[in-house]
Design an enzyme around this catalytic site. Structure first.
Site, mmCIF file in Angstrom:
data_model
loop_
_atom_site.group_PDB
_atom_site.id
_atom_site.type_symbol
_atom_site.label_atom_id
_atom_site.label_comp_id
_atom_site.label_asym_id
_atom_site.label_seq_id
_atom_site.Cartn_x
_atom_site.Cartn_y
_atom_site.Cartn_z
ATOM 1 N N GLY A 135 0.836 -1.020 -0.016
ATOM 2 C CA GLY A 135 0.262 0.001 -0.017
ATOM 3 C C GLY A 135 0.862 1.343 0.041
ATOM 4 C CE LYS A 140 2.966 -13.989 -6.373
ATOM 5 N NZ LYS A 140 3.698 -13.558 -5.214
HETATM 6 N N1 LIG Z 1 4.667 -6.497 -0.694
HETATM 7 C C1 LIG Z 1 4.892 -6.959 -1.874
HETATM 8 O O1 LIG Z 1 5.686 -6.918 -2.465
HETATM 9 C C2 LIG Z 1 3.410 -7.153 -2.509
HETATM 10 C C3 LIG Z 1 2.314 -7.278 -1.996
HETATM 11 N N2 LIG Z 1 1.125 -7.959 -2.575
HETATM 12 C C4 LIG Z 1 -0.208 -8.159 -1.788
HETATM 13 O O2 LIG Z 1 -0.581 -7.052 -1.328
HETATM 14 C C5 LIG Z 1 -1.328 -7.428 0.102
HETATM 15 C C6 LIG Z 1 -0.672 -6.768 1.329
HETATM 16 O O3 LIG Z 1 0.668 -7.350 1.505
HETATM 17 P P1 LIG Z 1 1.725 -6.237 1.959
HETATM 18 O O4 LIG Z 1 1.395 -4.635 2.033
HETATM 19 O O5 LIG Z 1 3.033 -6.556 1.479
HETATM 20 O O6 LIG Z 1 1.514 -6.693 3.559
HETATM 21 P P2 LIG Z 1 1.947 -5.935 4.881
HETATM 22 O O7 LIG Z 1 2.117 -7.065 6.089
HETATM 23 O O8 LIG Z 1 3.021 -5.087 4.826
HETATM 24 O O9 LIG Z 1 0.485 -5.090 5.457
HETATM 25 C C7 LIG Z 1 -0.987 -5.667 5.515
HETATM 26 C C8 LIG Z 1 -1.445 -4.701 5.460
HETATM 27 O O10 LIG Z 1 -3.037 -5.215 5.481
HETATM 28 C C9 LIG Z 1 -3.781 -4.690 6.634
HETATM 29 N N3 LIG Z 1 -4.692 -5.453 7.441
HETATM 30 C C10 LIG Z 1 -4.294 -6.733 7.830
HETATM 31 N N4 LIG Z 1 -5.346 -7.309 8.565
HETATM 32 C C11 LIG Z 1 -6.297 -6.132 8.518
HETATM 33 C C12 LIG Z 1 -7.546 -6.211 8.829
HETATM 34 N N5 LIG Z 1 -8.249 -7.014 9.583
HETATM 35 N N6 LIG Z 1 -8.393 -4.784 8.699
HETATM 36 C C13 LIG Z 1 -7.780 -4.050 8.273
HETATM 37 N N7 LIG Z 1 -6.389 -3.985 7.400
HETATM 38 C C14 LIG Z 1 -5.717 -4.882 7.593
HETATM 39 C C15 LIG Z 1 -2.480 -4.301 7.383
HETATM 40 O O11 LIG Z 1 -3.040 -3.291 8.277
HETATM 41 P P3 LIG Z 1 -2.083 -2.617 9.651
HETATM 42 O O12 LIG Z 1 -0.997 -1.989 9.389
HETATM 43 O O13 LIG Z 1 -3.210 -1.753 10.316
HETATM 44 O O14 LIG Z 1 -2.116 -3.864 10.356
HETATM 45 C C16 LIG Z 1 -1.643 -3.570 6.712
HETATM 46 O O15 LIG Z 1 -1.932 -2.073 5.879
HETATM 47 C C17 LIG Z 1 -0.981 -9.029 0.159
HETATM 48 O O16 LIG Z 1 -2.064 -9.688 -0.362
HETATM 49 C C18 LIG Z 1 -0.030 -9.317 -0.860
HETATM 50 O O17 LIG Z 1 0.171 -10.395 -1.212
HETATM 51 C C19 LIG Z 1 0.864 -7.742 -3.705
HETATM 52 C C20 LIG Z 1 2.163 -7.233 -4.788
HETATM 53 C C21 LIG Z 1 3.295 -7.098 -3.971
HETATM 54 O O1 LIG Z 2 3.672 -10.617 -4.890
HETATM 55 C C1 LIG Z 2 4.624 -10.186 -4.395
HETATM 56 C C2 LIG Z 2 5.620 -9.912 -5.691
HETATM 57 O O2 LIG Z 2 5.048 -9.615 -6.942
HETATM 58 C C3 LIG Z 2 5.390 -10.381 -3.264
HETATM 59 O O3 LIG Z 2 5.779 -11.663 -2.582
HETATM 60 P P1 LIG Z 2 5.675 -11.996 -1.314
HETATM 61 O O4 LIG Z 2 4.325 -11.761 -0.839
HETATM 62 O O5 LIG Z 2 5.987 -13.410 -1.303
HETATM 63 O O6 LIG Z 2 6.528 -11.144 -0.570
#
Ligand SMILES: NC(=O)C1=CN([C@@H]2O[C@H](COP(=O)(O)OP(=O)(O)OC[C@H]3O[C@@H](n4cnc5c(N)ncnc54)[C@H](OP(=O)(O)O)[C@@H]3O)[C@@H](O)[C@H]2O)C=CC1
Ligand SMILES: O=C(CO)COP(=O)(O)O
Length: 304
Positions: free
Chosen positions: A13, A163
């Site tokens: 995010g 994946k």
């Molecule tokens: N990181 C990456 O490289 C990538 C991630 N993604 C996908 O994006 C999604 C988020 O990943 P990422 O940002 O890395 O994960 P993080 O663990 O860094 O963050 C998770 C986010 O989800 C929020 N969250 C979790 N539970 C709740 C809830 N019950 N209510 C509201 N908010 C909630 C958290 O809020 P809080 O901070 O308040 O706990 C936080 O903002 C995942 O599905 C991941 O697979 C996709 C592409 C790339």
């Molecule tokens: O989805 C992702 C890259 O495209 C991030 O991978 P991970 O959630 O395994 O860190």
């Protein structure tokens, strides 16, 4: 210039908020810990981006339902997971809750840390509503982030989701030092497994050969920046899943996805040999070495 509200201030995010801000858009980054109300920014928002992990999707949908979101607002989902209760994908959940809003899936080989560093990457904006996908493409495309469009949101989303199961397997493969031949075999066999599942669920096979399928499979299975890869690597070193998740302090969606995928495969009779071994490993039924042996000793068959 557009006004975006990004929900979820985690790794992805925050990176998506930076990308949109650098393009000159007005961005509100909201999380459940924010000091301002979601309602206060939502009425003027053109695009809502849901960047929460799978376990937060239902709560985020409910929060947004409680606001007066316009039916013209585009909802973009970037979550890579499956709902354990229904096996639905995030875009299906969003579309059911907001039947009149355009829903766009944004997914590709996008390790957030590389994007945070300003390294070049490409991705896909997918929607049944091509004009909504194109708006997201225009808003996000920059000299470091190239966005393609397609009209297969389910295939695009399932590529990024499935994946993660194979990224766990790839981490095991590297951790056990099984070599380049084994790793190539694993990744090559992963793709038809993803396609088999995707097509049974209604996705288009070709989508899996693109950035959101093969592209994300290669990125995630080959990088220690991937949290799912790290889970597999550490399992191969003899750590318990509980210990690994405790240390990770971040989201590894592949763990939940594997469990949901195996439920789904059992219900529908889909053959998922690699995922099944990942499942058995995650659930403490076998060791990493036994998982490898089980795959090597399967009944012989034609390649295709
Ligand atoms: N990181 C990456 O490289 C990538 C991630 N993604 C996908 O994006 C999604 C988020 O990943 P990422 O940002 O890395 O994960 P993080 O663990 O860094 O963050 C998770 C986010 O989800 C929020 N969250 C979790 N539970 C709740 C809830 N019950 N209510 C509201 N908010 C909630 C958290 O809020 P809080 O901070 O308040 O706990 C936080 O903002 C995942 O599905 C991941 O697979 C996709 C592409 C790339
Ligand atoms: O989805 C992702 C890259 O495209 C991030 O991978 P991970 O959630 O395994 O860190």
């Amino acid at each position: 210039m557009a006004i975006l509200t990004i929900i979820g201030g985690g790794a992805w995010g925050s990176a998506l908020a930076n990308l949109a801000t650098k393009k000159g858009n007005q961005v509100h980054l909201w999380s459940r810990r924010s000091s301002f109300e979601l309602e206060s920014v939502i009425t003027s928002t053109d695009i809502v981006v849901s960047a929460v992990s799978m376990k937060g999707v239902a709560a985020t949908v409910d929060r947004l339902l409680a606001t007066n979101l316009s039916p013209n607002t585009i909802i973009v989902t970037v979550t890579k997971g499956l709902d354990p209760a229904t096996t639905n994908t995030p875009s299906q959940i969003w579309q059911t809750a907001f039947p009149h809003n355009p829903i766009v899936v944004l997914s590709g080989p996008n390790l957030s840390e590389e994007i945070r560093q300003g390294l070049p990457a490409a991705t896909v904006a997918a929607s049944f509503d091509l004009s909504a996908a194109k708006q997201v493409q225009n808003i996000y495309s920059s000299e470091i982030f190239r966005v393609y469009v397609n009209q297969d949101p389910l295939g695009t989303e399932l590529g990024g989701t499935l994946k993660n199961v194979f990224a766990i397997a790839a981490g095991v493969c590297d951790g056990l030092q099984l070599g380049t031949n084994a790793k190539s075999a694993l990744l090559t066999r992963a793709l038809p497994e993803m396609i088999r599942v995707g097509v049974r669920l209604g996705a288009q096979a070709e989508t899996f050969y693109g950035l959101s399928g093969l592209g994300d499979l290669l990125a995630t299975c080959n990088s220690s920046l991937s949290r799912n890869y790290r889970v597999g690597f550490r399992l191969s070193q003899g750590k318990s899943l509980e210990e690994i998740l405790q240390e990770l302090q971040s989201t590894a969606e592949g763990v939940n996805t594997t469990n949901v995928l195996i439920d789904l495969a059992n219900q529908r009779g889909i053959e998922v040999p690699v995922s099944r071994q990942v499942y058995r490993l995650l659930n403490g039924e076998i060791t990493p070495e036994q998982a490898v042996l089980a795959l090597m000793e399967r009944a012989l068959k034609p390649e295709i």
